[in-house]
Design a protein around this motif. Sequence first.
Motif, PDB file in Angstrom:
ATOM      1  N   LYS A  26     -46.247  -6.291  35.511  1.00  0.00           N
ATOM      2  CA  LYS A  26     -45.701  -6.221  34.158  1.00  0.00           C
ATOM      3  C   LYS A  26     -44.479  -5.307  34.179  1.00  0.00           C
ATOM      4  CE  LYS A  26     -50.037  -7.146  31.726  1.00  0.00           C
ATOM      5  NZ  LYS A  26     -51.008  -6.661  30.709  1.00  0.00           N
ATOM      6  N   VAL A  27     -43.352  -5.891  34.518  1.00  0.00           N
ATOM      7  CA  VAL A  27     -42.108  -5.132  34.639  1.00  0.00           C
ATOM      8  C   VAL A  27     -41.130  -5.580  33.564  1.00  0.00           C
ATOM      9  CG1 VAL A  27     -42.385  -4.751  37.113  1.00  0.00           C
ATOM     10  CG2 VAL A  27     -41.186  -6.799  36.301  1.00  0.00           C
ATOM     11  N   THR A  28     -40.159  -4.748  33.294  1.00  0.00           N
ATOM     12  CA  THR A  28     -39.058  -5.114  32.402  1.00  0.00           C
ATOM     13  C   THR A  28     -37.826  -5.384  33.253  1.00  0.00           C
ATOM     14  OG1 THR A  28     -39.936  -3.801  30.563  1.00  0.00           O
ATOM     15  CG2 THR A  28     -37.579  -4.332  30.513  1.00  0.00           C
ATOM     16  N   LEU A  29     -37.191  -6.534  33.016  1.00  0.00           N
ATOM     17  CA  LEU A  29     -36.026  -6.960  33.780  1.00  0.00           C
ATOM     18  C   LEU A  29     -34.832  -6.981  32.836  1.00  0.00           C
ATOM     19  CD1 LEU A  29     -37.787  -9.953  35.582  1.00  0.00           C
ATOM     20  CD2 LEU A  29     -37.536  -7.608  36.431  1.00  0.00           C
ATOM     21  N   ILE A  30     -33.810  -6.223  33.157  1.00  0.00           N
ATOM     22  CA  ILE A  30     -32.702  -6.016  32.221  1.00  0.00           C
ATOM     23  C   ILE A  30     -31.437  -6.706  32.711  1.00  0.00           C
ATOM     24  CG2 ILE A  30     -31.258  -4.290  31.095  1.00  0.00           C
ATOM     25  CD1 ILE A  30     -33.627  -2.344  31.341  1.00  0.00           C
ATOM     26  N   GLY A  31     -30.833  -7.500  31.843  1.00  0.00           N
ATOM     27  CA  GLY A  31     -29.572  -8.161  32.138  1.00  0.00           C
ATOM     28  C   GLY A  31     -28.501  -7.733  31.154  1.00  0.00           C
ATOM     29  N   ARG A  32     -27.382  -8.442  31.181  1.00  0.00           N
ATOM     30  CA  ARG A  32     -26.264  -8.113  30.289  1.00  0.00           C
ATOM     31  C   ARG A  32     -26.474  -8.662  28.885  1.00  0.00           C
ATOM     32  NH1 ARG A  32     -21.408 -10.501  28.764  1.00  0.00           N
ATOM     33  NH2 ARG A  32     -21.756 -12.321  30.090  1.00  0.00           N
ATOM     34  N   CYS A  34     -29.582 -10.205  27.832  1.00  0.00           N
ATOM     35  CA  CYS A  34     -30.997 -10.257  27.439  1.00  0.00           C
ATOM     36  C   CYS A  34     -31.807  -9.377  28.372  1.00  0.00           C
ATOM     37  CB  CYS A  34     -31.517 -11.698  27.484  1.00  0.00           C
ATOM     38  SG  CYS A  34     -31.680 -12.375  29.166  1.00  0.00           S
ATOM     39  N   ARG A  35     -33.052  -9.211  28.032  1.00  0.00           N
ATOM     40  CA  ARG A  35     -33.992  -8.573  28.938  1.00  0.00           C
ATOM     41  C   ARG A  35     -35.328  -9.304  28.842  1.00  0.00           C
ATOM     42  NH1 ARG A  35     -34.040  -5.001  24.540  1.00  0.00           N
ATOM     43  NH2 ARG A  35     -36.124  -4.534  23.719  1.00  0.00           N
ATOM     44  N   LEU A  36     -36.095  -9.223  29.903  1.00  0.00           N
ATOM     45  CA  LEU A  36     -37.449  -9.761  29.910  1.00  0.00           C
ATOM     46  C   LEU A  36     -38.406  -8.577  29.919  1.00  0.00           C
ATOM     47  CD1 LEU A  36     -35.849 -12.265  30.778  1.00  0.00           C
ATOM     48  CD2 LEU A  36     -37.662 -12.789  32.409  1.00  0.00           C
ATOM     49  N   GLU A  37     -39.356  -8.583  29.005  1.00  0.00           N
ATOM     50  CA  GLU A  37     -40.367  -7.546  28.998  1.00  0.00           C
ATOM     51  C   GLU A  37     -41.733  -8.184  28.870  1.00  0.00           C
ATOM     52  OE1 GLU A  37     -38.731  -5.200  25.762  1.00  0.00           O
ATOM     53  OE2 GLU A  37     -40.286  -5.938  24.415  1.00  0.00           O
ATOM     54  N   PRO A  38     -42.779  -7.538  29.395  1.00  0.00           N
ATOM     55  CA  PRO A  38     -44.107  -8.135  29.359  1.00  0.00           C
ATOM     56  C   PRO A  38     -44.491  -8.559  27.939  1.00  0.00           C
ATOM     57  CG  PRO A  38     -44.108  -6.195  30.757  1.00  0.00           C
ATOM     58  CD  PRO A  38     -42.772  -6.228  30.079  1.00  0.00           C
ATOM     59  N   LEU A  39     -44.970  -9.792  27.834  1.00  0.00           N
ATOM     60  CA  LEU A  39     -45.352 -10.332  26.530  1.00  0.00           C
ATOM     61  C   LEU A  39     -46.503  -9.528  25.942  1.00  0.00           C
ATOM     62  CD1 LEU A  39     -44.976 -12.689  24.484  1.00  0.00           C
ATOM     63  CD2 LEU A  39     -46.740 -13.912  25.784  1.00  0.00           C
ATOM     64  N   GLU A  40     -46.368  -9.170  24.658  1.00  0.00           N
ATOM     65  CA  GLU A  40     -47.405  -8.431  23.951  1.00  0.00           C
ATOM     66  C   GLU A  40     -47.519  -8.956  22.524  1.00  0.00           C
ATOM     67  OE1 GLU A  40     -46.985  -4.188  24.079  1.00  0.00           O
ATOM     68  OE2 GLU A  40     -46.148  -4.200  26.108  1.00  0.00           O
ATOM     69  N   ALA A  41     -48.601  -8.560  21.864  1.00  0.00           N
ATOM     70  CA  ALA A  41     -48.825  -8.987  20.478  1.00  0.00           C
ATOM     71  C   ALA A  41     -47.678  -8.556  19.567  1.00  0.00           C
ATOM     72  CB  ALA A  41     -50.149  -8.417  19.969  1.00  0.00           C
ATOM     73  N   LYS A  42     -47.006  -7.457  19.907  1.00  0.00           N
ATOM     74  CA  LYS A  42     -45.924  -6.949  19.058  1.00  0.00           C
ATOM     75  C   LYS A  42     -44.753  -7.916  18.953  1.00  0.00           C
ATOM     76  CE  LYS A  42     -43.364  -4.449  22.663  1.00  0.00           C
ATOM     77  NZ  LYS A  42     -42.876  -3.122  23.112  1.00  0.00           N
ATOM     78  N   HIS A  43     -44.651  -8.878  19.893  1.00  0.00           N
ATOM     79  CA  HIS A  43     -43.551  -9.841  19.867  1.00  0.00           C
ATOM     80  C   HIS A  43     -43.806 -11.020  18.932  1.00  0.00           C
ATOM     81  CE1 HIS A  43     -43.050  -8.097  24.083  1.00  0.00           C
ATOM     82  NE2 HIS A  43     -41.932  -7.762  23.453  1.00  0.00           N
ATOM     83  N   THR A  44     -45.016 -11.116  18.383  1.00  0.00           N
ATOM     84  CA  THR A  44     -45.411 -12.312  17.644  1.00  0.00           C
ATOM     85  C   THR A  44     -44.507 -12.590  16.449  1.00  0.00           C
ATOM     86  OG1 THR A  44     -47.713 -11.980  18.319  1.00  0.00           O
ATOM     87  CG2 THR A  44     -47.319 -13.472  16.473  1.00  0.00           C
ATOM     88  N   ASN A  45     -44.228 -11.601  15.646  1.00  0.00           N
ATOM     89  CA  ASN A  45     -43.430 -11.836  14.433  1.00  0.00           C
ATOM     90  C   ASN A  45     -42.041 -12.369  14.766  1.00  0.00           C
ATOM     91  OD1 ASN A  45     -45.545 -10.975  12.852  1.00  0.00           O
ATOM     92  ND2 ASN A  45     -44.735  -8.927  12.510  1.00  0.00           N
ATOM     93  N   ASP A  46     -41.387 -11.726  15.750  1.00  0.00           N
ATOM     94  CA  ASP A  46     -40.054 -12.187  16.138  1.00  0.00           C
ATOM     95  C   ASP A  46     -40.108 -13.604  16.699  1.00  0.00           C
ATOM     96  OD1 ASP A  46     -38.929  -9.814  15.369  1.00  0.00           O
ATOM     97  OD2 ASP A  46     -38.632  -9.037  17.403  1.00  0.00           O
ATOM     98  N   ARG A  87     -51.605 -15.193  35.315  1.00  0.00           N
ATOM     99  CA  ARG A  87     -50.416 -15.568  34.551  1.00  0.00           C
ATOM    100  C   ARG A  87     -49.671 -14.301  34.143  1.00  0.00           C
ATOM    101  NH1 ARG A  87     -50.308 -19.504  29.228  1.00  0.00           N
ATOM    102  NH2 ARG A  87     -48.223 -18.980  28.490  1.00  0.00           N
ATOM    103  N   PHE A  88     -48.395 -14.249  34.417  1.00  0.00           N
ATOM    104  CA  PHE A  88     -47.577 -13.075  34.136  1.00  0.00           C
ATOM    105  C   PHE A  88     -46.476 -13.514  33.180  1.00  0.00           C
ATOM    106  CE2 PHE A  88     -49.436 -13.020  38.319  1.00  0.00           C
ATOM    107  CZ  PHE A  88     -50.127 -11.815  38.321  1.00  0.00           C
ATOM    108  N   SER A  89     -46.689 -13.207  31.900  1.00  0.00           N
ATOM    109  CA  SER A  89     -45.824 -13.745  30.852  1.00  0.00           C
ATOM    110  C   SER A  89     -44.860 -12.694  30.332  1.00  0.00           C
ATOM    111  CB  SER A  89     -46.682 -14.282  29.699  1.00  0.00           C
ATOM    112  OG  SER A  89     -47.481 -15.362  30.152  1.00  0.00           O
ATOM    113  N   PHE A  90     -43.672 -13.172  29.983  1.00  0.00           N
ATOM    114  CA  PHE A  90     -42.605 -12.293  29.509  1.00  0.00           C
ATOM    115  C   PHE A  90     -42.057 -12.811  28.179  1.00  0.00           C
ATOM    116  CE2 PHE A  90     -42.742 -12.077  34.079  1.00  0.00           C
ATOM    117  CZ  PHE A  90     -42.558 -10.747  34.383  1.00  0.00           C
TER     118      PHE A  90
END
Length: 240
Positions: A26-32, A34-46, A87-90
């Motif tokens: 569960k890593v965060t991958l940062i680009g110019r 966008c970024r990928l961060e481990p999927l969590e319940a907090k992302h649901t609304n967005d 399964r490793f979801s982002f």
Amino acid sequence: MPRTNEYGQTIGDAVPGWTIRAEPQKVTLIGRTCRLEPLEAKHTNDLYASYSQSNDGRDFTYLAIEAFKNIEELRNYVEKTVKEPGRFSFAIIHASGKAVGMISLLRADRVNGSVEVGRVVFSPLLKQSIASTEAQYLLMAYVFDGLGYRRYEWKCDTFHAQSRRAAERLGFTFEGIFRKVIVVKGRNRDSAWFSIIDSDWPKIKEAFQKWLAPENFDAEGRQIKRLQNIQKNIENIVFT
């Protein structure tokens, strides 16, 4: 020249020093863009707000899931997803700071160094954007450069023309059709298989980096050179 053994039989190339690879984390991958961060319940609304930009469910036709009818359905899906073994979801986070899509690594074969990208659910806010391409690049770079895997797979419904075009644009090689792989939504699915292998990666990585460079986009954010054209140019430089 092909390798042969003591019996004169042709055998595969040696893989010196090979060791079992690490499991994705569960890593965060940062680009110019966008970024990928481990999927969590907090992302649901967005995510629900992003998926609600679609006028219908056509983006889900070839997926194993249906379009989310309400936020509770999405919340249940996210909660189930983050608990699913192997399964490793982002969540894909746009420059706005909002989650606008999901992507996963599946079926990690640590012994042989193979993993599949899948469960790709992009919202209209992400599709055909710089961020959608960069998200794919970030995950590939993590698999090959971060984890040292040998093979990265992409599988889709053989009728999913958009997914097949995307795979080819991103540098995947088409390997064939696997017939009657699964039954999904009450119908047969033949799967188109694609892959990138570690020996492909250096050229593909270089093409991504050149395409993603700020100077490849005009003031309105439109690409100057297409990714596939950059890939072809790199191949010509290498092989001529």
